[in-house]
Enzyme design. Sequence first.
Site, PDB file in Angstrom:
ATOM      1  N   ARG A  30      47.247  14.540 -38.482  1.00 27.83           N
ATOM      2  CA  ARG A  30      45.804  14.855 -38.487  1.00 27.83           C
ATOM      3  C   ARG A  30      45.449  15.196 -36.798  1.00 27.83           C
ATOM      4  O   ARG A  30      44.700  16.494 -36.953  1.00 27.83           O
ATOM      5  CB  ARG A  30      45.025  13.648 -38.748  1.00 27.83           C
ATOM      6  CG  ARG A  30      45.189  13.397 -40.376  1.00 27.83           C
ATOM      7  CD  ARG A  30      44.815  12.093 -40.794  1.00 27.83           C
ATOM      8  NE  ARG A  30      44.598  11.991 -42.208  1.00 27.83           N
ATOM      9  CZ  ARG A  30      45.404  11.438 -42.847  1.00 27.83           C
ATOM     10  NH1 ARG A  30      46.921  11.525 -42.624  1.00 27.83           N
ATOM     11  NH2 ARG A  30      45.360  11.618 -44.259  1.00 27.83           N
ATOM     12  N   SER A 168      44.449   9.449 -53.066  1.00 27.29           N
ATOM     13  CA  SER A 168      45.310   9.944 -52.148  1.00 27.29           C
ATOM     14  C   SER A 168      44.585  10.406 -50.788  1.00 27.29           C
ATOM     15  O   SER A 168      43.854  11.432 -50.792  1.00 27.29           O
ATOM     16  CB  SER A 168      45.889  11.279 -52.650  1.00 27.29           C
ATOM     17  OG  SER A 168      46.611  12.055 -51.628  1.00 27.29           O
ATOM     18  N   ASP A 316      53.056   2.878 -48.799  1.00 27.95           N
ATOM     19  CA  ASP A 316      54.217   3.182 -48.093  1.00 27.95           C
ATOM     20  C   ASP A 316      55.343   2.063 -47.492  1.00 27.95           C
ATOM     21  O   ASP A 316      56.530   2.236 -47.461  1.00 27.95           O
ATOM     22  CB  ASP A 316      54.006   4.173 -46.638  1.00 27.95           C
ATOM     23  CG  ASP A 316      53.428   5.553 -47.131  1.00 27.95           C
ATOM     24  OD1 ASP A 316      53.529   5.963 -48.346  1.00 27.95           O
ATOM     25  OD2 ASP A 316      52.918   6.272 -46.255  1.00 27.95           O
ATOM     26  N   ARG A 347      60.316   6.702 -56.533  1.00 27.03           N
ATOM     27  CA  ARG A 347      60.952   5.426 -55.491  1.00 27.03           C
ATOM     28  C   ARG A 347      61.121   4.291 -56.621  1.00 27.03           C
ATOM     29  O   ARG A 347      61.751   3.580 -56.219  1.00 27.03           O
ATOM     30  CB  ARG A 347      59.923   5.276 -54.455  1.00 27.03           C
ATOM     31  CG  ARG A 347      59.876   6.300 -53.304  1.00 27.03           C
ATOM     32  CD  ARG A 347      58.868   6.049 -52.149  1.00 27.03           C
ATOM     33  NE  ARG A 347      59.454   6.916 -51.055  1.00 27.03           N
ATOM     34  CZ  ARG A 347      58.393   7.130 -50.046  1.00 27.03           C
ATOM     35  NH1 ARG A 347      57.167   6.585 -49.973  1.00 27.03           N
ATOM     36  NH2 ARG A 347      58.844   7.965 -48.939  1.00 27.03           N
TER      37      ARG A 347
HETATM   38  C1  S3P Z   1      49.453   9.614 -46.273  1.00 25.96           C
HETATM   39  C2  S3P Z   1      48.995   9.228 -47.287  1.00 25.96           C
HETATM   40  C3  S3P Z   1      49.922   8.696 -48.455  1.00 25.96           C
HETATM   41  C4  S3P Z   1      51.204   8.262 -47.898  1.00 25.96           C
HETATM   42  C5  S3P Z   1      52.089   9.395 -46.948  1.00 25.96           C
HETATM   43  C6  S3P Z   1      50.986   9.688 -45.878  1.00 25.96           C
HETATM   44  C7  S3P Z   1      48.633  10.381 -45.376  1.00 25.96           C
HETATM   45  O1  S3P Z   1      50.335   9.727 -49.469  1.00 25.96           O
HETATM   46  O2  S3P Z   1      52.242   8.064 -48.932  1.00 25.96           O
HETATM   47  O3  S3P Z   1      53.184   8.776 -46.635  1.00 25.96           O
HETATM   48  O4  S3P Z   1      48.803  10.359 -44.098  1.00 25.96           O
HETATM   49  O5  S3P Z   1      47.625  10.605 -45.745  1.00 25.96           O
HETATM   50  P1  S3P Z   1      49.304  10.312 -50.663  1.00 25.96           P
HETATM   51  O6  S3P Z   1      47.994  10.914 -50.107  1.00 25.96           O
HETATM   52  O7  S3P Z   1      49.919  11.193 -51.727  1.00 25.96           O
HETATM   53  O8  S3P Z   1      48.877   9.320 -51.392  1.00 25.96           O
END
Ligand code: S3P
Length: 430
Positions: A30, A168, A316, A347
């Site tokens: 980000r 998400s 995660d 997973r």
């Molecule tokens: C993330 C959000 C999660 C996570 C990924 C990193 C992020 O994914 O599993 O490793 O940096 O916003 P999702 O947005 O698909 O839940």
Amino acid sequence: MLQSGSVVIRPVRTVAGTVRPPGDKSISHRYAMLAGIAEGTSRLENFSTGADCSSTLACLRALGVPWERSANVVVIHGRGTKLQPPTQALDCGNSGSTMRMLSGILAGQDFTSELVGDDSLSRRPMARIIAPLQTMGAKITAQEGGRPPLRITGGRLQAIDYKMPVASAQVKTCLLFAGLFAEGETRVEEPVNTRDHGELALRAFGAEVKTQGREACIAGKQDLHALQATVPGDLSSAAFFFCAAALFPDSRLIISAVGMNPTRSGLLDLLAGMGVRISVTQLEEQHGELIGTVQVQGAKLKGTTIRSPYTEMLIDEIPVLAAIAPYTSSGIEIRDARELRVKESDRIAALAANLRAMGATVEELEDGLRIPGEQTLRGTEIDPFGDHRIAMAFAVAALRAHGETTIHRADAAVISYPEFYSTLETLGQI
Ligand code: S3P
């Protein structure tokens, strides 16, 4: 001990030592993307050493954003909101975060770009960003079932009011990034709270983002200014060591400068509830993110159940929690975790297959796993299915198994934590 892509892990008596985990992957992506579209030069220290964040940097370079890197310090010269049309497809590698979050920025650019990924990323669902970005006015095509490659023709965007069907953080951040380029105020509501690094990063770069409960709002056409920051340590990388320490009643670990953002730190509460002794010192805030030093001491490990909304918060960390579940007294049940089937690998299936290979009894559920406790695991051959977190999770399980474990294609760990095996080796006490 990396030999032709395999690593051999031998059982240890306990773990002890101090670890400084690599820079957080979510925050590094980000910060890098926002630095690219900010005015001025950003300097990011402790930037993630993982290959995923290098994919983000490479895409930024292809979009005309100059940067230099020396070890884990990245200096990014922002171009402002207008990026340069790429001359070839943008390669996101294995990184779903790169593809989903960068799409939000590309939706606001008046050119066409193509985003491609490796085999794993090419199987992952993108409809979750395509539909709302199309509603905002971007033209996007994908392969059957909304899979990559994506072709995005951006331009004038209109703000939307969007209720996300899937929890998400990548989708939420994608839409907030697109909202920066839109006319009006974009409002995103999520079904349960997910990590808020996108909202905090936008504020750190000078944007105003309003949040209330499960909603975040951003007004379009805000300018971003450059940022000087140190990325907090990655709690999801540190999780492998927290869980390694949890396996041995006399372990003692110190994890320094790790991100303690409350939307990410559920693992610490969970492990404390399972009997692990945890204390946090030197807590401070930097650009909205909490950072602390955590001391962990093992204990006799109890079992637990993980359900929504904790599943989303721990998403995660579930691979490593599942991998240590057989060593708990009453086992671990994981529910509401369907999303795990569309990560870098399926997973749920990968965890069940490898736990069974180690001799464990496991019940695979459509939305999770039921793993009984008080089981003995034996060293064996592990197939990580190309997934970094599966490889590292079983390296941790192997520490208490009978006999040695070979993790094949263990170099998958480079995606988030290239230094993982060498650090693990320094902690194991024989
Ligand atoms: C993330 C959000 C999660 C996570 C990924 C990193 C992020 O994914 O599993 O490793 O940096 O916003 P999702 O947005 O698909 O839940």
